[in-house]
Design a protein around this motif. Sequence first.
Motif, short mmCIF file in Angstrom:
data_model
loop_
_atom_site.label_atom_id
_atom_site.label_comp_id
_atom_site.label_asym_id
_atom_site.label_seq_id
_atom_site.Cartn_x
_atom_site.Cartn_y
_atom_site.Cartn_z
N SER A 248 0.81 -1.22 0.00
CA SER A 248 0.00 0.00 0.00
C SER A 248 0.84 1.27 0.00
O SER A 248 0.29 2.38 0.00
CB SER A 248 -0.92 0.01 1.23
OG SER A 248 -0.16 -0.01 2.43
N PHE A 405 2.33 12.08 -4.79
CA PHE A 405 2.59 11.52 -6.12
C PHE A 405 4.07 11.61 -6.47
O PHE A 405 4.67 10.63 -6.97
CB PHE A 405 1.75 12.27 -7.16
CG PHE A 405 2.05 11.88 -8.58
CD1 PHE A 405 1.59 10.68 -9.09
CD2 PHE A 405 2.82 12.71 -9.39
CE1 PHE A 405 1.88 10.31 -10.39
CE2 PHE A 405 3.11 12.34 -10.69
CZ PHE A 405 2.65 11.14 -11.20
N GLU A 408 6.03 9.05 -4.49
CA GLU A 408 5.84 7.70 -5.02
C GLU A 408 6.65 7.48 -6.29
O GLU A 408 7.25 6.42 -6.48
CB GLU A 408 4.35 7.45 -5.30
CG GLU A 408 3.51 7.27 -4.06
CD GLU A 408 3.95 6.09 -3.23
OE1 GLU A 408 4.24 5.02 -3.80
OE2 GLU A 408 4.02 6.23 -2.00
N GLY A 423 4.01 -0.21 -4.63
CA GLY A 423 2.60 0.13 -4.56
C GLY A 423 2.23 1.22 -5.56
O GLY A 423 3.01 2.13 -5.82
N ILE A 424 1.03 1.11 -6.11
CA ILE A 424 0.55 2.08 -7.10
C ILE A 424 -0.29 3.17 -6.46
O ILE A 424 -0.26 4.33 -6.87
CB ILE A 424 -0.26 1.37 -8.20
CG1 ILE A 424 0.62 0.31 -8.90
CG2 ILE A 424 -0.81 2.35 -9.22
CD1 ILE A 424 1.81 0.89 -9.61
N TYR A 425 -1.06 2.81 -5.43
CA TYR A 425 -1.99 3.77 -4.83
C TYR A 425 -1.41 4.41 -3.57
O TYR A 425 -2.15 4.92 -2.73
CB TYR A 425 -3.30 3.06 -4.48
CG TYR A 425 -3.93 2.33 -5.64
CD1 TYR A 425 -3.98 2.90 -6.90
CD2 TYR A 425 -4.47 1.06 -5.48
CE1 TYR A 425 -4.55 2.23 -7.98
CE2 TYR A 425 -5.05 0.37 -6.54
CZ TYR A 425 -5.08 0.97 -7.79
OH TYR A 425 -5.63 0.30 -8.85
N GLY A 426 -0.10 4.38 -3.41
CA GLY A 426 0.51 4.90 -2.19
C GLY A 426 0.25 6.37 -1.96
O GLY A 426 0.09 6.81 -0.82
N LEU A 428 -2.38 8.17 -2.67
CA LEU A 428 -3.71 8.37 -2.09
C LEU A 428 -3.77 7.85 -0.65
O LEU A 428 -4.34 8.50 0.23
CB LEU A 428 -4.75 7.65 -2.95
CG LEU A 428 -4.94 8.20 -4.37
CD1 LEU A 428 -5.90 7.32 -5.15
CD2 LEU A 428 -5.44 9.63 -4.33
N ALA A 429 -3.17 6.68 -0.41
CA ALA A 429 -3.20 6.13 0.94
C ALA A 429 -2.45 7.02 1.92
O ALA A 429 -2.88 7.20 3.07
CB ALA A 429 -2.59 4.73 0.94
N THR A 478 -6.04 -1.00 0.56
CA THR A 478 -5.25 -0.50 -0.56
C THR A 478 -4.46 -1.62 -1.21
O THR A 478 -4.36 -1.71 -2.43
CB THR A 478 -4.29 0.60 -0.08
OG1 THR A 478 -5.04 1.63 0.58
CG2 THR A 478 -3.53 1.22 -1.24
N ALA A 481 -6.61 -3.90 -3.41
CA ALA A 481 -7.31 -3.29 -4.55
C ALA A 481 -6.72 -3.80 -5.86
O ALA A 481 -5.52 -4.09 -5.94
CB ALA A 481 -7.20 -1.77 -4.47
N SER A 484 -3.00 -2.93 -7.49
CA SER A 484 -2.38 -2.10 -6.46
C SER A 484 -0.86 -2.20 -6.44
O SER A 484 -0.20 -1.36 -5.84
CB SER A 484 -2.91 -2.51 -5.07
OG SER A 484 -2.58 -3.86 -4.78
#
Length: 704
Positions: A248, A405, A408, A423-426, A428-429, A478, A481, A484
């Motif tokens: 995540s 962003f 990441e 992680g791709i959605y880091g 946002l998390a 996360t 998902a 992810s």
Amino acid sequence: MSKAREALERWLEAERDQLILWIPVLLGAGIAGWFALARPEQWWALILAGCAVALLAVALSGPGRAGRSVAVGAVMVAMGCGLIWWRAESVAAPVLARPGVFTVTGRVVDVEPLPARELVRVTLRTDPQPRLPPRIRVNIAEKDLPDGMVQGARIRLRSWLMPPASASVPGAYDFARVAWFQGLGASGRAFPGVTVIAAGRNGGQLRHRLADHIRERIDGGAGAIAATLATGDRGGISDDDAEAMRRSGLAHLLSISGLHVTAVTGAAMLLVLRLLALSPWLALRVRLPLVAAGAGALAAIGYTLLTGAEVPTVRSCAAALLILLAMALGREAITLRLIAAGALLVLLLWPETLAGPSFQLSFAAVTAIVALHESPLVRRWFARREERWWRRGGRILGSLLLTGFVVEVALMPIALFHFHKAGIYGALANVVAIPLTTFIVMPIEALALVFDAVGLGAPLWWLTGVALKALLALAHATADAPGSVASLPTMPKAAFVLMVAGGLWLALWRTRMRFAGGIAIAIGAVWAVATPVPDLIVSGDGRHLALRLPDGRFALLRGRAGDYTRAMFGETAGSQAELATLADQPGAKCSKDVCVTDITSGGRQWRIAATRTDNFLPYPELISLCGTVDIFVSDRRMPQACRPRWLLADPGTLTRTGGLALTLRDPPTMRTVLLSGDRHPWVVAGRPAPRRSSPSAAQQPKPQ
């Protein structure tokens, strides 16, 4: 040439304030060069080349900056190579020659509980004993742990010990290198019957006692993370929770670094300032902000020592102290110069940390954040102004999203290089997790510890547990998902270097020339993504191999391989699919002792054979089989008459190469763990005495 020189001088003049930022970068380049080169003559060549370039630059330099800049940079590269070489030799310690069972007597140096694994990791300074290194590390089952196992105690135990293991396959974790710089000569697991001969210091270490206290107040994964935030002790975090935090993009919360030190320092400053301001006499006569800064400095130092003084924490503590000093002097506090000073300090004291993910992730994140917010355009976007509350809130949210962003993007190449997944959605998390941790979890946990002194901490511990359960729920949601996690097979080191160099070029310069770094980043990224998945992966001991199947999955030679082996092969292959068993695949001909299979790759068919047991194999049949296959893999030394058509991967070859990753294209390529002729001290110490070897891959015929 004259016009080019003038243009170069104008550019360096425009970037004069940024030149000093490259000192730790070039020092790190020299350190990285020592790791990348294999032999002492190559290390000497790098040092002497740096000195020669520096002398030449001084001799040819005019009144401008170019010559001096080149000279200083070359000296830093030479100094970095010499520094890490000296460091590697200065920490040299004996290493266990071969695995075995030993009766060990020694003094406990460190005790690290691992509740999630029901183990305790103990580091011992052993009494002088034949064949036994002076410093070892053993795991003891919790049920076998005797009373009085604390730092300073003298104990006796029987244990299976082995030399620190090098990376088993290309891209895997190299414990042998890490253990060398820690002075560890062996590791293993103790048998039941551990005896305490003499007691140590009562109560053990404050850090572990505090971690145990917190885990008693909060159960499960939330308690383990609460203990980590307070003490840096990650032993109680389960594998599932740790993997969810990594997938995540929240794993940085488990490494005590800038976020945690900043929260502790800021809280101490705010508390002291508010309390002292209650006194009008003090407020009128004493510079309270300066006193509060001193309290913040003490809090930062104490927190660093309490959490084990790991490299990210030391770096963050040094940065915090420099910020507080700048505030006391009325200077701008958070700048790239501050980051450069922290990096230089860490590299001078612990140059070996450059090769580890902790240093790289920590400095990449903070450099990306500061460089982003030093940009004039970004400053204009997010500068405070008179506006309605909803616009101000949107601006703050936009700042958090953009920062997340950028971080990441900066961390993704490092995560993919070391862990083969990111992680791709880091971003946002982290928008939720960072404020939750900084402004809710850590303050409430600190108050709970304070109120525990009078027995009133229970309600605060309940609130801390609720907040941490929410954090874990966010991490698992996360991580689970769709899409992810991005996975890649082991990327070439040159591709990683291109992306890192391009990122530094983009972050550290200020003129338009910095955008040239984007070209290097793009080339490195395309190179990494375009790297083909290996068709065959062989472990360094020859016991395990993973073969790529037509559907893209991988099959293991030994179906009973443990979780660690499976995870290691999966990461190297860049695959998250469950590994199959080779014997269960159509077309594989496997007996109890040997497996033979064919695969098609690179426009031709390859025949591969591998031994599966230690049982005796008839000599004529073995030699006959060797002659019919392209690749033969074995954990036993094969006779010289065993000559496959392309590669014999037995101990005679694997001792020189380490684990292998083979791409069977036209032409086939082979990546190795060890460099050719590798003479790094941990490699030499762990290498067995020379024996008669089998023909190397270079001596064997190439595939037709």
